[in-house]
Scaffold this active site. Structure first.
Site, PDB file in Angstrom:
ATOM      1  N   LEU A  58     120.290  -9.310  50.339  1.00  0.00           N
ATOM      2  CA  LEU A  58     119.456  -9.568  51.442  1.00  0.00           C
ATOM      3  C   LEU A  58     118.495  -8.347  51.985  1.00  0.00           C
ATOM      4  O   LEU A  58     117.566  -8.204  52.160  1.00  0.00           O
ATOM      5  CB  LEU A  58     120.344 -10.065  52.762  1.00  0.00           C
ATOM      6  CG  LEU A  58     119.521 -10.645  53.832  1.00  0.00           C
ATOM      7  CD1 LEU A  58     118.738 -11.859  53.462  1.00  0.00           C
ATOM      8  CD2 LEU A  58     120.620 -10.844  54.892  1.00  0.00           C
ATOM      9  N   HIS A  59     119.413  -7.105  52.363  1.00  0.00           N
ATOM     10  CA  HIS A  59     118.968  -5.926  52.653  1.00  0.00           C
ATOM     11  C   HIS A  59     118.213  -5.882  53.867  1.00  0.00           C
ATOM     12  O   HIS A  59     117.886  -4.721  54.394  1.00  0.00           O
ATOM     13  CB  HIS A  59     118.252  -5.375  51.320  1.00  0.00           C
ATOM     14  CG  HIS A  59     118.831  -5.131  50.198  1.00  0.00           C
ATOM     15  ND1 HIS A  59     120.259  -5.089  50.031  1.00  0.00           N
ATOM     16  CD2 HIS A  59     118.458  -5.583  48.801  1.00  0.00           C
ATOM     17  CE1 HIS A  59     120.442  -5.261  48.783  1.00  0.00           C
ATOM     18  NE2 HIS A  59     119.724  -5.498  47.967  1.00  0.00           N
ATOM     19  N   GLU A  75     122.293  -1.659  30.081  1.00  0.00           N
ATOM     20  CA  GLU A  75     123.614  -1.213  30.259  1.00  0.00           C
ATOM     21  C   GLU A  75     124.740  -2.307  30.779  1.00  0.00           C
ATOM     22  O   GLU A  75     124.289  -3.256  31.709  1.00  0.00           O
ATOM     23  CB  GLU A  75     123.490  -0.078  31.127  1.00  0.00           C
ATOM     24  CG  GLU A  75     122.719  -0.434  32.498  1.00  0.00           C
ATOM     25  CD  GLU A  75     122.469   0.897  33.566  1.00  0.00           C
ATOM     26  OE1 GLU A  75     121.634   1.732  32.481  1.00  0.00           O
ATOM     27  OE2 GLU A  75     122.740   1.208  34.457  1.00  0.00           O
ATOM     28  N   CYS A 103     115.332   0.392  43.700  1.00  0.00           N
ATOM     29  CA  CYS A 103     116.203   0.109  42.380  1.00  0.00           C
ATOM     30  C   CYS A 103     115.700   0.752  41.028  1.00  0.00           C
ATOM     31  O   CYS A 103     114.194   0.566  40.948  1.00  0.00           O
ATOM     32  CB  CYS A 103     116.239  -1.503  42.322  1.00  0.00           C
ATOM     33  SG  CYS A 103     117.085  -1.738  40.705  1.00  0.00           S
ATOM     34  N   CYS A 124     122.374   1.111  39.408  1.00  0.00           N
ATOM     35  CA  CYS A 124     121.687   0.058  38.419  1.00  0.00           C
ATOM     36  C   CYS A 124     120.442   0.732  37.355  1.00  0.00           C
ATOM     37  O   CYS A 124     119.523   1.064  38.350  1.00  0.00           O
ATOM     38  CB  CYS A 124     121.206  -0.952  39.664  1.00  0.00           C
ATOM     39  SG  CYS A 124     120.255  -2.344  38.909  1.00  0.00           S
ATOM     40  N   ASN A 130     122.610   4.243  46.422  1.00  0.00           N
ATOM     41  CA  ASN A 130     122.905   4.935  45.325  1.00  0.00           C
ATOM     42  C   ASN A 130     121.172   5.622  44.903  1.00  0.00           C
ATOM     43  O   ASN A 130     120.824   5.002  44.295  1.00  0.00           O
ATOM     44  CB  ASN A 130     123.260   4.296  44.146  1.00  0.00           C
ATOM     45  CG  ASN A 130     124.455   5.240  43.544  1.00  0.00           C
ATOM     46  OD1 ASN A 130     124.188   6.589  43.191  1.00  0.00           O
ATOM     47  ND2 ASN A 130     125.314   4.695  42.757  1.00  0.00           N
ATOM     48  N   CYS A 138     112.129  -4.424  43.088  1.00  0.00           N
ATOM     49  CA  CYS A 138     112.786  -3.791  44.515  1.00  0.00           C
ATOM     50  C   CYS A 138     112.583  -2.388  44.420  1.00  0.00           C
ATOM     51  O   CYS A 138     112.915  -1.444  43.618  1.00  0.00           O
ATOM     52  CB  CYS A 138     114.553  -4.296  44.441  1.00  0.00           C
ATOM     53  SG  CYS A 138     114.513  -5.896  44.343  1.00  0.00           S
ATOM     54  N   GLY A 166     118.609  -6.633  35.814  1.00  0.00           N
ATOM     55  CA  GLY A 166     118.106  -7.953  35.737  1.00  0.00           C
ATOM     56  C   GLY A 166     118.139  -8.985  37.016  1.00  0.00           C
ATOM     57  O   GLY A 166     119.185  -8.417  37.791  1.00  0.00           O
ATOM     58  N   CYS A 214     113.524  -5.609  34.637  1.00  0.00           N
ATOM     59  CA  CYS A 214     113.447  -6.802  35.827  1.00  0.00           C
ATOM     60  C   CYS A 214     111.996  -6.814  36.328  1.00  0.00           C
ATOM     61  O   CYS A 214     111.350  -5.842  36.394  1.00  0.00           O
ATOM     62  CB  CYS A 214     114.406  -6.322  36.847  1.00  0.00           C
ATOM     63  SG  CYS A 214     114.907  -7.560  38.143  1.00  0.00           S
ATOM     64  N   CYS A 238     130.602  -5.395  35.236  1.00  0.00           N
ATOM     65  CA  CYS A 238     129.235  -5.522  35.876  1.00  0.00           C
ATOM     66  C   CYS A 238     128.250  -5.673  34.767  1.00  0.00           C
ATOM     67  O   CYS A 238     128.005  -4.924  33.858  1.00  0.00           O
ATOM     68  CB  CYS A 238     128.766  -4.240  36.653  1.00  0.00           C
ATOM     69  SG  CYS A 238     127.204  -4.245  37.435  1.00  0.00           S
TER      70      CYS A 238
HETATM   71  N1  SAH Z   1     118.800  -8.865  40.619  1.00  0.00           N
HETATM   72  C1  SAH Z   1     119.958  -8.926  41.225  1.00  0.00           C
HETATM   73  C2  SAH Z   1     121.177  -7.878  40.685  1.00  0.00           C
HETATM   74  C3  SAH Z   1     120.782  -6.670  41.162  1.00  0.00           C
HETATM   75  S1  SAH Z   1     122.021  -5.163  40.969  1.00  0.00           S
HETATM   76  C4  SAH Z   1     120.123  -8.857  42.541  1.00  0.00           C
HETATM   77  O1  SAH Z   1     119.056  -8.434  43.163  1.00  0.00           O
HETATM   78  O2  SAH Z   1     120.957  -9.109  43.435  1.00  0.00           O
HETATM   79  C5  SAH Z   1     122.998  -5.677  42.333  1.00  0.00           C
HETATM   80  C6  SAH Z   1     122.944  -5.183  43.791  1.00  0.00           C
HETATM   81  O3  SAH Z   1     122.669  -3.801  43.595  1.00  0.00           O
HETATM   82  C7  SAH Z   1     121.622  -5.479  44.402  1.00  0.00           C
HETATM   83  O4  SAH Z   1     122.078  -6.234  45.709  1.00  0.00           O
HETATM   84  C8  SAH Z   1     120.782  -4.711  44.470  1.00  0.00           C
HETATM   85  O5  SAH Z   1     119.855  -4.692  45.659  1.00  0.00           O
HETATM   86  C9  SAH Z   1     121.392  -3.410  44.626  1.00  0.00           C
HETATM   87  N2  SAH Z   1     120.834  -2.051  44.190  1.00  0.00           N
HETATM   88  C10 SAH Z   1     119.806  -1.819  43.319  1.00  0.00           C
HETATM   89  N3  SAH Z   1     119.537  -0.617  43.226  1.00  0.00           N
HETATM   90  C11 SAH Z   1     120.414   0.026  44.048  1.00  0.00           C
HETATM   91  C12 SAH Z   1     120.740   1.471  44.512  1.00  0.00           C
HETATM   92  N4  SAH Z   1     119.988   2.360  43.985  1.00  0.00           N
HETATM   93  N5  SAH Z   1     121.655   1.423  45.301  1.00  0.00           N
HETATM   94  C13 SAH Z   1     122.469   0.537  45.924  1.00  0.00           C
HETATM   95  N6  SAH Z   1     122.204  -0.586  45.827  1.00  0.00           N
HETATM   96  C14 SAH Z   1     121.296  -0.994  44.822  1.00  0.00           C
END
Ligand code: SAH
Length: 346
Positions: free
Chosen positions: A216-217, A87, A115, A338, A295, A112, A160, A108, A101
């Site tokens: 980072l998270h 997507e 995600c 995502c 999300n 995570c 990804g 991927c 985006c």
């Molecule tokens: N692989 C890359 C791109 C990921 S998507 C990365 O890790 O940065 C971009 C951002 O959205 C990342 O920070 C990812 O951790 C975050 N993300 C993924 N799923 C999410 C969700 N359900 N809610 C909020 N943020 C999310």
């Protein structure tokens, strides 16, 4: 196996042609109002015929596009030549232009825990054409739907991990920089933090000066390992060191590092977590923090932090003198998190 890319196919199709012919062909892909090789009259008719038969004008086709009620978020599921779906999203930004985006991989490998894409595993990396063509897809879409505004920004925040597809991501960015009006600070590569690739980038003269965002998270090593299983030992120490070297190399106000922080209820959103984050970021050099309310992904045990908690978190971090902003949530009514849409389509 990745399908062959145009840049390699072209010289194989026309072995006698000088190199600038490919530059012309690549440029043609970005010309307004052109719908295929047949429209490119700088090439002879026999060349156009061969191109039409052998070199895909578009490496992806649209499976479906959904638009949210507000009409400011459009999400497409695209299909590759080998039938894989991924997507890409088009969003109206603060300046009234469009941000796209883009995805860098189908699925991927980073897993995570919060995600949607992480749950799919990795199918394959996208080719540079498949990345480049996400921009071209949306550009054509804007024209077809008569939507005002241009694509002013690109973020690698789709499916990804871009740093796990370094060469193709780099090639795609270089193509955009060459043939579109996008400048390098309008492109953001978001990464979970693949350290050896981030190190490589510092030494790579061909790596364009785009913005880097690190997901980072958590600023606590143990907690980060729990949320992001791909976290390497001593990640936070190494990352801080990398950030300082990045700052030494390209540090200026335009090249701060952005740290993304998805706030997950009860997981990483407490006052203590905010203080941990602030004291960590203060050691890393020019930085901005971008908090993202989670999300929620169906079937996952995580919920979003309440806005009250998000505000508290932001207040604490900014009391340390740090720049912290909150990402607007967009297209919630069309599963814009995502990976969600491609999962539904499957
Ligand atoms: N692989 C890359 C791109 C990921 S998507 C990365 O890790 O940065 C971009 C951002 O959205 C990342 O920070 C990812 O951790 C975050 N993300 C993924 N799923 C999410 C969700 N359900 N809610 C909020 N943020 C999310």
């Amino acid at each position: 196996m990745q399908p062959p890319v145009r840049r390699e196919r072209f010289p194989a199709l026309f072995p006698g042609e000088p190199a600038f012919r490919w530059t012309q062909a690549e440029q043609a892909l970005f010309q307004e109002g052109k719908n295929g090789w047949a429209d490119i009259t700088t090439f002879s008719s026999s060349m156009r015929e061969t191109l039409t038969k052998e070199l895909p004008w578009m490496s992806v086709v649209s499976d479906r596009v959904v638009t949210n009620r507000a009409g400011d978020t459009h999400k497409a599921v695209l299909r590759t030549a080998d039938g894989l779906r991924f997507e890409t999203v088009l969003m109206k930004n603060k300046r009234g232009q469009w941000t796209i985006c883009v995805s860098s991989q189908v699925g991927c490998a980073m897993r995570c825990t919060f995600c949607a894409t992480g749950a799919m595993g990795l199918t394959r990396s996208l080719t540079s054409d498949e990345i480049v063509d996400q921009y071209r897809f949306w550009k054509t879409y804007l024209v077809e739907k008569v939507l005002p505004g241009r694509i002013s920004n690109v973020v690698f925040m789709g499916m990804g991990e871009p740093m796990a597809n370094y060469e193709n991501v780099k090639a795609a960015i270089r193509t955009w920089l060459k043939h579109t009006d996008l400048g390098p600070v309008r492109i953001t590569v978001s990464t979970v933090g693949v350290l050896w690739q981030l190190d490589k980038l510092l030494e790579d003269k061909d790596w364009p000066p785009v913005r880097i965002a690190i997901s980072l998270h958590s600023a606590n090593q143990k907690r980060r390992e729990e949320i992001i299983p791909s976290t390497t030992p001593d990640f936070l120490t190494h990352l801080a060191d990398w950030a300082r070297r990045y700052g030494d190399r390209q540090g200026n106000r335009r090249h701060h590092v952005t740290y993304e922080y998805t706030l997950i209820n009860g997981v990483n959103d407490s006052e203590e977590h905010a203080k941990e984050l602030a004291s960590y970021i203060r050691k890393t050099g020019a930085a901005k923090i971008n908090v993202i309310p989670l999300n929620p992904v169906p079937g996952k045990p995580f919920t979003a932090a309440a806005q009250r908690r998000v505000d508290r978190f932001k207040d604490i971090v900014s009391s340390f003198g740090l720049d912290i902003t909150q990402r607007r949530s967009m297209g919630e009514d069309i599963a814009a998190a995502c990976g969600q849409l491609a999962l539904e389509t499957k």
